[in-house]
Motif scaffolding. Structure first.
Motif, PDB file in Angstrom:
ATOM      1  N   UNK A   1      73.915   8.919 -13.651  1.00 26.19           N
ATOM      2  CA  UNK A   1      75.302   9.203 -14.015  1.00 26.19           C
ATOM      3  C   UNK A   1      75.371  10.204 -15.174  1.00 26.19           C
ATOM      4  N   UNK A   2      76.061   9.849 -16.247  1.00 28.40           N
ATOM      5  CA  UNK A   2      76.276  10.808 -17.326  1.00 28.40           C
ATOM      6  C   UNK A   2      75.002  11.265 -17.995  1.00 28.40           C
ATOM      7  N   UNK A   3      73.971  10.406 -18.002  1.00 29.99           N
ATOM      8  CA  UNK A   3      72.715  10.780 -18.655  1.00 29.99           C
ATOM      9  C   UNK A   3      72.038  11.947 -17.965  1.00 29.99           C
ATOM     10  N   UNK A   4      72.371  12.186 -16.698  1.00 24.64           N
ATOM     11  CA  UNK A   4      71.729  13.270 -15.948  1.00 24.64           C
ATOM     12  C   UNK A   4      72.101  14.647 -16.482  1.00 24.64           C
ATOM     13  N   UNK A   5      73.206  14.744 -17.210  1.00 23.10           N
ATOM     14  CA  UNK A   5      73.644  16.037 -17.729  1.00 23.10           C
ATOM     15  C   UNK A   5      72.935  16.432 -19.015  1.00 23.10           C
ATOM     16  N   UNK A   6      72.146  15.514 -19.573  1.00 23.10           N
ATOM     17  CA  UNK A   6      71.349  15.830 -20.745  1.00 23.10           C
ATOM     18  C   UNK A   6      72.086  15.618 -22.045  1.00 23.10           C
ATOM     19  N   UNK A   7      71.434  15.999 -23.137  1.00 24.53           N
ATOM     20  CA  UNK A   7      70.118  16.651 -23.203  1.00 24.53           C
ATOM     21  C   UNK A   7      68.974  15.688 -22.895  1.00 24.53           C
ATOM     22  N   UNK A   8      67.922  16.242 -22.267  1.00 23.57           N
ATOM     23  CA  UNK A   8      66.777  15.456 -21.820  1.00 23.57           C
ATOM     24  C   UNK A   8      65.496  16.206 -22.169  1.00 23.57           C
ATOM     25  N   UNK A   9      64.398  15.471 -22.212  1.00 23.07           N
ATOM     26  CA  UNK A   9      63.080  16.086 -22.354  1.00 23.07           C
ATOM     27  C   UNK A   9      62.092  15.279 -21.528  1.00 23.07           C
ATOM     28  N   UNK A  10      61.055  15.940 -21.057  1.00 22.81           N
ATOM     29  CA  UNK A  10      59.997  15.253 -20.333  1.00 22.81           C
ATOM     30  C   UNK A  10      58.805  15.027 -21.253  1.00 22.81           C
ATOM     31  N   UNK A  11      58.215  13.845 -21.137  1.00 23.53           N
ATOM     32  CA  UNK A  11      57.001  13.498 -21.860  1.00 23.53           C
ATOM     33  C   UNK A  11      55.886  13.306 -20.841  1.00 23.53           C
ATOM     34  N   UNK A  12      54.734  13.920 -21.087  1.00 23.79           N
ATOM     35  CA  UNK A  12      53.552  13.731 -20.251  1.00 23.79           C
ATOM     36  C   UNK A  12      52.506  12.968 -21.059  1.00 23.79           C
ATOM     37  N   UNK A  13      51.954  11.906 -20.471  1.00 23.10           N
ATOM     38  CA  UNK A  13      50.864  11.151 -21.090  1.00 23.10           C
ATOM     39  C   UNK A  13      49.676  11.171 -20.142  1.00 23.10           C
ATOM     40  N   UNK A  14      48.541  11.646 -20.637  1.00 22.72           N
ATOM     41  CA  UNK A  14      47.340  11.736 -19.821  1.00 22.72           C
ATOM     42  C   UNK A  14      46.153  11.284 -20.660  1.00 22.72           C
ATOM     43  N   UNK A  15      45.305  10.391 -20.160  1.00 18.88           N
ATOM     44  CA  UNK A  15      45.405   9.725 -18.869  1.00 18.88           C
ATOM     45  C   UNK A  15      46.316   8.498 -18.938  1.00 18.88           C
ATOM     46  N   UNK A  16      46.722   8.041 -17.755  1.00 20.92           N
ATOM     47  CA  UNK A  16      47.540   6.829 -17.619  1.00 20.92           C
ATOM     48  C   UNK A  16      46.982   6.042 -16.440  1.00 20.92           C
ATOM     49  N   UNK A  17      46.555   4.821 -16.670  1.00 19.28           N
ATOM     50  CA  UNK A  17      45.901   4.030 -15.644  1.00 19.28           C
ATOM     51  C   UNK A  17      46.917   3.206 -14.869  1.00 19.28           C
ATOM     52  N   UNK A  18      47.038   3.395 -13.560  1.00 19.91           N
ATOM     53  CA  UNK A  18      47.934   2.552 -12.768  1.00 19.91           C
ATOM     54  C   UNK A  18      47.356   1.158 -12.612  1.00 19.91           C
ATOM     55  N   UNK A  19      48.170   0.222 -12.148  1.00 21.63           N
ATOM     56  CA  UNK A  19      47.712  -1.144 -11.958  1.00 21.63           C
ATOM     57  C   UNK A  19      46.630  -1.233 -10.894  1.00 21.63           C
ATOM     58  N   UNK A  20      45.590  -2.009 -11.188  1.00 21.37           N
ATOM     59  CA  UNK A  20      44.518  -2.264 -10.239  1.00 21.37           C
ATOM     60  C   UNK A  20      44.140  -3.736 -10.312  1.00 21.37           C
ATOM     61  N   UNK A  21      43.472  -4.215  -9.289  1.00 23.05           N
ATOM     62  CA  UNK A  21      43.002  -5.590  -9.296  1.00 23.05           C
ATOM     63  C   UNK A  21      44.146  -6.569  -9.439  1.00 23.05           C
ATOM     64  N   UNK A  22      44.076  -7.409 -10.513  1.00 28.01           N
ATOM     65  CA  UNK A  22      45.127  -8.405 -10.745  1.00 28.01           C
ATOM     66  C   UNK A  22      46.457  -7.746 -11.065  1.00 28.01           C
ATOM     67  N   UNK A  23      46.419  -6.508 -11.547  1.00 26.89           N
ATOM     68  CA  UNK A  23      47.657  -5.805 -11.909  1.00 26.89           C
ATOM     69  C   UNK A  23      48.230  -4.991 -10.747  1.00 26.89           C
ATOM     70  N   UNK A  24      47.598  -5.056  -9.570  1.00 26.59           N
ATOM     71  CA  UNK A  24      48.004  -4.173  -8.474  1.00 26.59           C
ATOM     72  C   UNK A  24      49.453  -4.394  -8.058  1.00 26.59           C
ATOM     73  N   UNK A  25      49.937  -5.648  -8.198  1.00 27.48           N
ATOM     74  CA  UNK A  25      51.316  -5.936  -7.807  1.00 27.48           C
ATOM     75  C   UNK A  25      52.311  -5.585  -8.912  1.00 27.48           C
ATOM     76  N   UNK A  26      51.811  -5.176 -10.046  1.00 30.40           N
ATOM     77  CA  UNK A  26      52.693  -4.857 -11.172  1.00 30.40           C
ATOM     78  C   UNK A  26      52.571  -3.376 -11.474  1.00 30.40           C
ATOM     79  N   UNK A  27      53.644  -2.612 -11.330  1.00 29.66           N
ATOM     80  CA  UNK A  27      53.539  -1.157 -11.441  1.00 29.66           C
ATOM     81  C   UNK A  27      53.153  -0.669 -12.826  1.00 29.66           C
TER      82      UNK A  27
END
Length: 422
Positions: free
Chosen positions: A185-211
């Motif tokens: 909604x209104x937040x789409x009009x900004x102002x906005x910034x993108x943040x990149x974080x590297x590396x970022x580990x996705x869920x695996x094993x017991x965490x696979x069901x949790x994003x």
């Protein structure tokens, strides 16, 4: 929704007459309850616990505290757990952990200080035989779990739209932006910034069901991106390879952050710093003899609207790459502040030049760091020796070894440029 969490945590605090703290699956603070003392002396203070205090002030627990709690199986717990103190980990007071679950998945934890007031609370036995206070608290924890699960689902949907808007095929980007615009909604009009974080580990094993996607107040959408979308971070031109030979560092995270004003990137920087404290801001593993790459973050220039998101992502990623290459910029670097790296990051990842390759071997890491510092100091021996904390004669010896390994003349501008760009 944050007010809902606070109200539910206050309910648990009131039922069990103990201050409760709610953290998500990654131990980021969501809400905490305060307990008023019943002592007739108004000056009496409740017992303080340094771990709880740090969690409230810094919004996250330390790695040592997380490791201690997770060793008790809280991520798989079906019922409340009593956890003893461990001064070595900084846990000076025991805890009762109420797992916050929804449909079999743990989404967070409610923590209660076990300072003696809860000694009579019976945790064992079937659910129907529990202390009625604990049964009520667990019912409230289940309501929290449903809210966290709903928030996670909404976050995943927004994340998929953001991923498509950043890296999807051109034909699908318009649809993804339209979906984001409708959801934000209104937040789409900004102002906005993108943040990149590297590396970022996705869920695996017991965490696979949790994003494991972050839910910080300033983030309006976030998504994990595969390694090819965040490639080249540790191999950025511009460093003399002091950290060893370049290599892939895995997936990255993109977070779209709402700004208060287009001229102020402080909310994005603060969000990046919080994300870097997440246990997921690491690589998935380390190779033989290779240390775990440190995480770094980059912040794009501000944007109004969603039309320029792919370019903003490239800026944020380039800033993260620069923070990896030059520790003086990091761990959070802004696109506007990385200087010549803005040009270097636009180049495709290239293998090290043949002349410089011997210097990048792990056995010569100290020589590589010396060469990098020497070049960063514009070839000034005094400044270089002072920054490295070594004698000038030691510096001259190391530089002579660099010349022997590479065949490059550090007095020649072209050779110095080649070494500095590798």
């Amino acid at each position: 929704m944050r007010d809902d969490y606070q109200q539910l945590v206050d309910e648990i605090t009131a039922v069990l007459r103990a201050p409760a703290t709610l953290e998500n699956r990654d131990f980021a603070l969501i809400a905490f309850g305060a307990q008023e003392s019943e002592d007739s002396d108004d000056t009496a203070e409740p017992a303080l616990d340094p771990v709880r205090t740090r969690s409230i002030l810094q919004r996250r627990s330390t790695a040592a505290v997380r490791a201690w709690f997770e060793a008790f199986g809280i991520a798989r717990a079906q019922a409340p757990l009593r956890i003893p103190p461990d001064p070595a980990a900084g846990v000076f007071m025991g805890r009762i952990c109420l797992p916050v679950r929804h449909r079999g998945v743990v989404h967070g934890y409610v923590w209660l200080l076990d300072d003696g007031h809860l000694a009579d609370l019976e945790l064992g036995g079937p659910a129907g035989a529990r202390d009625p206070r604990l049964a009520r608290a667990m019912e409230t924890a289940d309501r929290i779990g449903a809210l966290l699960a709903a928030e996670a689902r909404a976050g995943e949907e927004l994340g998929e739209l953001l991923r498509d808007a950043l890296t999807g095929p051109p034909a699908g980007r318009d649809a993804a932006r339209a979906g984001l615009r409708a959801a934000l909604r209104g937040a789409a009009d900004g102002p906005l910034a993108l943040v990149a974080v590297v590396p970022w580990t996705p869920g695996t094993g017991e965490d696979a069901d949790h994003p494991g996607l972050p839910h910080l107040p300033g983030i309006v959408a976030a998504c994990a991106l595969p390694g090819d979308a965040a490639a080249g971070v540790s191999g950025t031109p511009g460093a003399a390879g002091a950290s060893g030979s370049p290599g892939a560092v895995g997936a990255g995270l993109a977070a779209l952050v709402r700004l208060r004003a287009a001229s102020a990137l402080d909310p994005a920087r603060a969000t990046a710093e919080q994300l870097l404290r997440s246990p997921r801001a690491t690589a998935g593993g380390r190779g033989p003899g290779r240390p775990l790459p440190r995480a770094a973050a980059g912040v794009s220039a501000p944007r109004h609207g969603l039309e320029d998101l792919p370019a903003a992502w490239q800026e944020a990623l380039a800033a993260a790459r620069a923070a990896h290459a030059d520790t003086h910029l990091g761990p959070v670097a802004e696109w506007s502040a990385i200087g010549p790296y803005r040009l270097l990051a636009a180049l495709p990842p290239l293998p090290p030049d043949a002349a410089v390759r011997p210097l990048l071997e792990p056995a010569h890491a100290e020589l590589a760091r010396t060469a990098e510092t020497f070049l960063d100091c514009a070839g000034q021996a005094g400044r270089t020796a002072q920054r490295l904390g070594i004698h000038r004669q030691t510096l001259y010896y190391r530089l002579s070894r660099v010349r022997q390994l590479t065949g490059l003349d550090l007095d020649a501008g072209e050779d110095r440029l080649l070494l500095h760009m590798t």
